[in-house]
Scaffold this motif. Structure first.
Motif, PDB file in Angstrom:
ATOM      1  N   LEU A 163      -4.512  -4.602   0.869  1.00 15.58           N
ATOM      2  CA  LEU A 163      -3.888  -5.607   1.729  1.00 15.58           C
ATOM      3  C   LEU A 163      -4.845  -6.752   2.036  1.00 15.58           C
ATOM      4  CD1 LEU A 163      -1.911  -3.341   4.205  1.00 15.58           C
ATOM      5  CD2 LEU A 163      -0.956  -4.917   2.537  1.00 15.58           C
ATOM      6  N   LEU A 164      -6.113  -6.442   2.273  1.00 16.76           N
ATOM      7  CA  LEU A 164      -7.090  -7.493   2.544  1.00 16.76           C
ATOM      8  C   LEU A 164      -7.274  -8.409   1.336  1.00 16.76           C
ATOM      9  CD1 LEU A 164      -9.713  -5.455   4.584  1.00 16.76           C
ATOM     10  CD2 LEU A 164      -8.205  -7.255   5.441  1.00 16.76           C
ATOM     11  N   VAL A 165      -7.341  -7.845   0.135  1.00 18.93           N
ATOM     12  CA  VAL A 165      -7.444  -8.658  -1.076  1.00 18.93           C
ATOM     13  C   VAL A 165      -6.181  -9.498  -1.247  1.00 18.93           C
ATOM     14  CG1 VAL A 165      -7.508  -8.542  -3.608  1.00 18.93           C
ATOM     15  CG2 VAL A 165      -9.079  -7.157  -2.252  1.00 18.93           C
ATOM     16  N   VAL A 169      -7.736   2.714   0.648  1.00 14.48           N
ATOM     17  CA  VAL A 169      -7.316   1.966  -0.540  1.00 14.48           C
ATOM     18  C   VAL A 169      -6.223   0.963  -0.178  1.00 14.48           C
ATOM     19  CG1 VAL A 169      -6.179   2.187  -2.790  1.00 14.48           C
ATOM     20  CG2 VAL A 169      -8.020   3.761  -2.163  1.00 14.48           C
ATOM     21  N   ALA A 170      -5.255   1.386   0.622  1.00 13.42           N
ATOM     22  CA  ALA A 170      -4.175   0.488   1.030  1.00 13.42           C
ATOM     23  C   ALA A 170      -4.704  -0.676   1.863  1.00 13.42           C
ATOM     24  CB  ALA A 170      -3.116   1.259   1.817  1.00 13.42           C
ATOM     25  N   ALA A 171      -5.626  -0.398   2.779  1.00 11.87           N
ATOM     26  CA  ALA A 171      -6.191  -1.463   3.613  1.00 11.87           C
ATOM     27  C   ALA A 171      -6.972  -2.463   2.767  1.00 11.87           C
ATOM     28  CB  ALA A 171      -7.073  -0.866   4.706  1.00 11.87           C
ATOM     29  N   LEU A 217      -1.677  -3.624   8.497  1.00 15.25           N
ATOM     30  CA  LEU A 217      -3.048  -3.171   8.729  1.00 15.25           C
ATOM     31  C   LEU A 217      -3.193  -2.493  10.091  1.00 15.25           C
ATOM     32  CD1 LEU A 217      -5.150  -6.125   7.267  1.00 15.25           C
ATOM     33  CD2 LEU A 217      -5.102  -3.763   6.452  1.00 15.25           C
ATOM     34  N   VAL A 218      -2.499  -3.002  11.094  1.00 11.59           N
ATOM     35  CA  VAL A 218      -2.509  -2.360  12.413  1.00 11.59           C
ATOM     36  C   VAL A 218      -1.923  -0.950  12.309  1.00 11.59           C
ATOM     37  CG1 VAL A 218      -1.509  -2.442  14.740  1.00 11.59           C
ATOM     38  CG2 VAL A 218      -2.488  -4.506  13.726  1.00 11.59           C
ATOM     39  N   VAL A 219      -0.860  -0.813  11.544  1.00 14.41           N
ATOM     40  CA  VAL A 219      -0.257   0.512  11.345  1.00 14.41           C
ATOM     41  C   VAL A 219      -1.254   1.450  10.680  1.00 14.41           C
ATOM     42  CG1 VAL A 219       1.543   1.765  10.089  1.00 14.41           C
ATOM     43  CG2 VAL A 219       2.116  -0.343  11.309  1.00 14.41           C
ATOM     44  N   LEU A 277      -7.231  13.268   1.952  1.00 11.58           N
ATOM     45  CA  LEU A 277      -6.501  12.482   0.959  1.00 11.58           C
ATOM     46  C   LEU A 277      -5.739  11.322   1.612  1.00 11.58           C
ATOM     47  CD1 LEU A 277      -5.166  15.280  -1.402  1.00 11.58           C
ATOM     48  CD2 LEU A 277      -6.953  13.596  -1.871  1.00 11.58           C
ATOM     49  N   LEU A 278      -5.177  11.569   2.773  1.00 11.39           N
ATOM     50  CA  LEU A 278      -4.472  10.501   3.473  1.00 11.39           C
ATOM     51  C   LEU A 278      -5.440   9.410   3.905  1.00 11.39           C
ATOM     52  CD1 LEU A 278      -1.873   9.334   4.476  1.00 11.39           C
ATOM     53  CD2 LEU A 278      -2.032  10.800   6.486  1.00 11.39           C
TER      54      LEU A 278
END
Length: 159
Positions: free
Chosen positions: A22-24, A17-19, A57-59, A10-11
């Protein structure tokens, strides 16, 4: 162990999804939001905000690597400390850029009588303070990881 697998899965889904979000945001939303601004403001704002989002994104990549170490039962190792250090540095760089940008905007607002308003500087202050919390938490977690790694090494020697 089953619960751990589901948590990791799930993580990882949330990280993907978060990445993607952020890219969008970096590719489409920021340029669109800033297109009507003067070039003297638009370019620095675009650069700073893109670098801040890149640090996030690095994180995300570092967390992904830490999850891999968790799956391989290698969390208490030097490799995990390096990834946690990378998270701390990425958060510190992103936070520094965000704080510098907020300070710049606040200075412009207070030096321009026509737009002098405490609302935006107060909101930016809150964002800067709240965005420092993950970095400070990771510094504490890094210390805990270092201590736990030492305990694990001692336990391995005993066994």
């Amino acid at each position: 162990m089953l619960r751990s697998r589901w948590s990791v899965l799930l993580l990882r889904v949330a990280l993907v999804v978060a990445a993607l979000w952020l890219l969008v945001l970096m590719a489409m939303s920021l340029p669109g939001e800033l297109r009507d601004e003067a070039p003297a403001f638009r370019v620095p704002a675009q650069v700073v905000l893109t670098l801040v989002l890149a640090s996030v994104l690095v994180v995300i990549v570092c967390i992904w690597r830490l999850l891999t170490l968790v799956q391989r039962d290698r969390l208490f190792s030097d490799a995990s400390r390096r990834w946690v250090d990378a998270i701390v540095w990425a958060l510190a760089i992103g936070w520094s850029l965000l704080a510098a940008g907020a300070l710049t905007v606040t200075t412009v607002i207070f030096l321009t009588p026509e737009i002098r308003d405490p609302g935006i500087p107060m909101a930016l202050f809150g964002v800067v303070v709240l965005s420092s919390l993950p970095m400070l938490l990771m510094i504490v977690m890094r210390g805990l990881l270092r201590q736990a790694t030492g305990y694990r090494a001692e336990l391995d020697e005993v066994i």
